[in-house]
Enzyme design. Structure first.
Site, mmCIF file in Angstrom:
data_model
loop_
_atom_site.group_PDB
_atom_site.id
_atom_site.type_symbol
_atom_site.label_atom_id
_atom_site.label_comp_id
_atom_site.label_asym_id
_atom_site.label_seq_id
_atom_site.Cartn_x
_atom_site.Cartn_y
_atom_site.Cartn_z
ATOM 1 N N ASN A 252 0.917 -1.455 -0.077
ATOM 2 C CA ASN A 252 -0.416 -0.079 -0.357
ATOM 3 C C ASN A 252 0.504 1.314 -0.443
ATOM 4 O O ASN A 252 1.796 1.821 0.723
ATOM 5 C CB ASN A 252 -0.698 0.415 1.261
ATOM 6 C CG ASN A 252 -1.927 0.940 1.292
ATOM 7 O OD1 ASN A 252 -1.533 2.514 1.710
ATOM 8 N ND2 ASN A 252 -2.928 0.718 0.991
ATOM 9 N N CYS B 31 -6.247 8.428 2.523
ATOM 10 C CA CYS B 31 -6.071 8.418 4.576
ATOM 11 C C CYS B 31 -6.650 9.389 4.236
ATOM 12 O O CYS B 31 -5.935 10.603 4.440
ATOM 13 C CB CYS B 31 -4.547 8.171 4.205
ATOM 14 S SG CYS B 31 -4.368 8.104 6.014
#
Lengths: 267, 311
Positions: free
Chosen positions: B102, B133
């Site tokens: 990721n 995020c």
């Protein structure tokens, strides 16, 4: 650090030992065998998703013969409320032993152990372990602090080990009126040779911060056990951080909960 | 009962022996959960989010429990790509389960640099590009809330690597289909969703938000219906395979997401509560398929009826 184990442990006993403070005895021989003072269990208090997360609770007593383990916890919220309602004979989902515990002192060391409030729980197992290793009565002193007499626990247990135990309460209803850190100050003033001393502490953050200052001022090694809300409890989620004195953060669950005072920034 | 049935799935060339993955940020780099089971049993492992330089993460508190869920504000604490390759890749590369990295950047160039660097690793299965995020100052969510920037990030990564690219989307948008289509047209080989939902909590005693950054990311069973709805929507909008996550705790949850259109699912917050959750979900899903006498491919998206049968 030993590999943690998931166990459906049988509850042997679960009773109130002081207002809102419970002692639970669990049968989990495979965890009991491995547990060191200062390590904790991560306990699932509900069978549903509410409350969702496990609760970290330190190991307070170990009986190597029976394989039983004691925890002492304060009812503070939804999770511990459910925990205190569990009956002997039922089972509870636990993971343990987790975290880095207290390093035991060398044979020639003198230990001063400070516990405040529910932070007294892991101190009991630590004192017992040290008492087993050191036959000399003067090698351990335990200083306990509680808000008031009613909330005090563990004193009889420590005395039964032959460990010198001094108690302070905030309101003076039992022992010295004041904080256990006041007792630490007095203790260190009374003892000339403190070069072989080592300090252990578990309790509220302001108490640990004060212990760190006192120990630092006298150059005595100190090991502090921290309490923090946790999610995974095994070092994966990075949710329970404490500021490191080096750079970045340390994980309370895996790098701790016991830290050498110099490793962490408590301010 | 034959529970050795084949539930393997191929997502953009990532061959997985089962469709159960673990979600980024809930599984570290695999070390912690190795204590509880053989992690090679997982369909795939997605690493903690990686940034170009090391990140210390946010000051505590970082987690807060909510009804059937939790808020987190970890802030992408990670060792950075270089340390990851030096310290974590040696043990990850020995696993037989596919490893998906990721990645997260402050800028489009960051994403490109990380992608190039990681592309040098032999055996890395894919990149999951985190444009969602919520817990960082720059980049992250900002890229995932605007179709044009989402397109730019994925396109830049596409140019930087030959690895399969999975675009990880945020639920904090008005039209998830628009963002999904933008990443598909930029060259994403698969789409994963959802990242955490923006939420917050307030300390009623000191009258201040719990988190320093005020908002934090909500995850756990509480978000499952929202995630399921979004997977449903995205399945109807794109033709690339979908990896679903958002509160998956049981095999029944996993089955719902597959029926909604997911080719694979990832277990996240449930790892914190039950370390063996992914393994139990794999077993439960096998039994479910066995009882239904259906294979996994037949199940994917089948709740949509005849409206969308293939991808």
């Amino acid at each position: 650090m030993s590999t943690p184990i998931v166990s459906l442990a049988e509850i042997i006993q679960n009773s109130e030992i002081a207002p809102d403070i419970y002692r639970m005895e669990l049968q989990a021989p495979e965890i009991t065998q491995k547990a060191n003072p200062g390590q904790f269990l991560h306990i699932r208090c509900s069978d549903t998703v509410s409350p969702l997360l496990r609760r970290p609770i330190s190991i307070a007593q170990i009986n190597e013969k029976t394989g039983n383990m004691g925890i002492i916890y304060r009812v503070v919220g939804e999770g511990t409320q459910l925990l205190c309602q569990k009956s002997p004979g039922s089972r509870v989902d636990i993971i343990g032993p987790l975290g880095r515990g207290f390093p035991l002192p060398d044979k020639d060391k003198t230990s001063v152990i400070i516990g405040g409030g529910i932070g007294v729980a892991p101190i009991l197992y630590l004192a017992e372990k040290i008492a087993q290793q050191h036959k000399n009565d003067n090698s351990i002193t335990v200083l306990l602090g509680f808000v008031t007499k009613q909330e005090a626990f563990g004193i009889e247990f420590l005395e039964s080990l032959g460990v010198k135990t001094i108690v302070a309460t905030d309101d003076g209803t039992l022992g010295y009126k004041g904080f256990p850190t006041d007792l630490l100050d007095k203790y260190l003033k009374m003892h000339q040779d403190i070069s072989r001393h080592v300090i252990y502490a578990c309790g509220p953050k302001h108490m640990l911060s004060r212990v760190k200052t006192i120990a630092g001022g006298k150059n005595i090694p100190a090991y502090l056990s921290l309490e923090e809300r946790m999610a995974c409890g095994i070092g994966a989620c990075l949710g329970c951080s404490v500021k490191s004195t080096q750079e970045g953060y340390k994980k309370v669950c895996k790098d701790g909960p016991v830290f050498e005072a110099g490793e962490i920034d408590l301010d | 009962m034959n529970i050795d049935m084949d539930i393997s799935v191929d997502i953009a060339g990532i061959v997985m022996k089962n469709p159960i993955m673990v979600a980024s940020g809930t599984f570290g780099f695999g070390r912690e959960y190795s204590d509880f089971y053989d992690i090679n049993k997982l369909g795939a492992l997605v690493t903690k989010g990686l940034t170009l330089l090391p990140k210390h993460g946010n000051p505590p508190p970082r987690t807060y429990e909510t009804p059937a869920g939790m808020l987190n504000s970890v802030g992408l604490e990670n060792p950075g790509v270089e340390k990851f390759i030096e310290k974590e890749w040696p043990h990850l590369s020995k696993l037989t389960t596919p490893i998906i990295a990721n990645i997260d950047g402050d800028t489009v160039e960051d994403y490109q640099k990380i992608a190039k660097w990681l592309s040098t690793l032999e055996n890395l299965a894919a990149l999951e590009v985190n444009i969602s995020c919520p817990n960082v100052e720059k980049g992250g969510l900002a890229f995932g809330q605007d179709p044009e920037s989402a397109f730019q990030v994925i396109k830049a990564v596409r140019e930087a690597t030959n690895l399969p690219i999975i675009a990880k989307l945020s639920p904090n948008v008005t039209h998830i289909q628009t963002i999904a289509k933008a990443t598909e047209s930029a060259g994403a080989d698969a789409i994963s969703l959802i990242n955490t939902l923006l939420g917050m909590a307030i300390d009623i005693h000191n009258h201040q938000p719990i988190f320093r950054r005020t908002f934090a990311g909500l995850s756990g069973p509480a978000v499952k219906p929202v995630a399921l709805r979004m997977v449903w929507e995205v399945y109807e909008a794109v033709s690339v395979p979908i990896i679903a996550m958002g509160g998956i705790t049981t095999w029944q949850d996993a089955a719902e997401f597959i029926l909604a259109g997911a080719s694979a699912v990832a277990v996240g917050t449930a790892n914190f509560i039950n370390p063996r959750a992914p393994i139990e979900i794999i077993e439960g899903l096998k039994t479910y398929l066995c009882l239904k006498e259906q294979n996994l491919q037949q199940l994917i998206g089948s709740a949509h009826g005849g409206r969308h049968l293939t991808y």
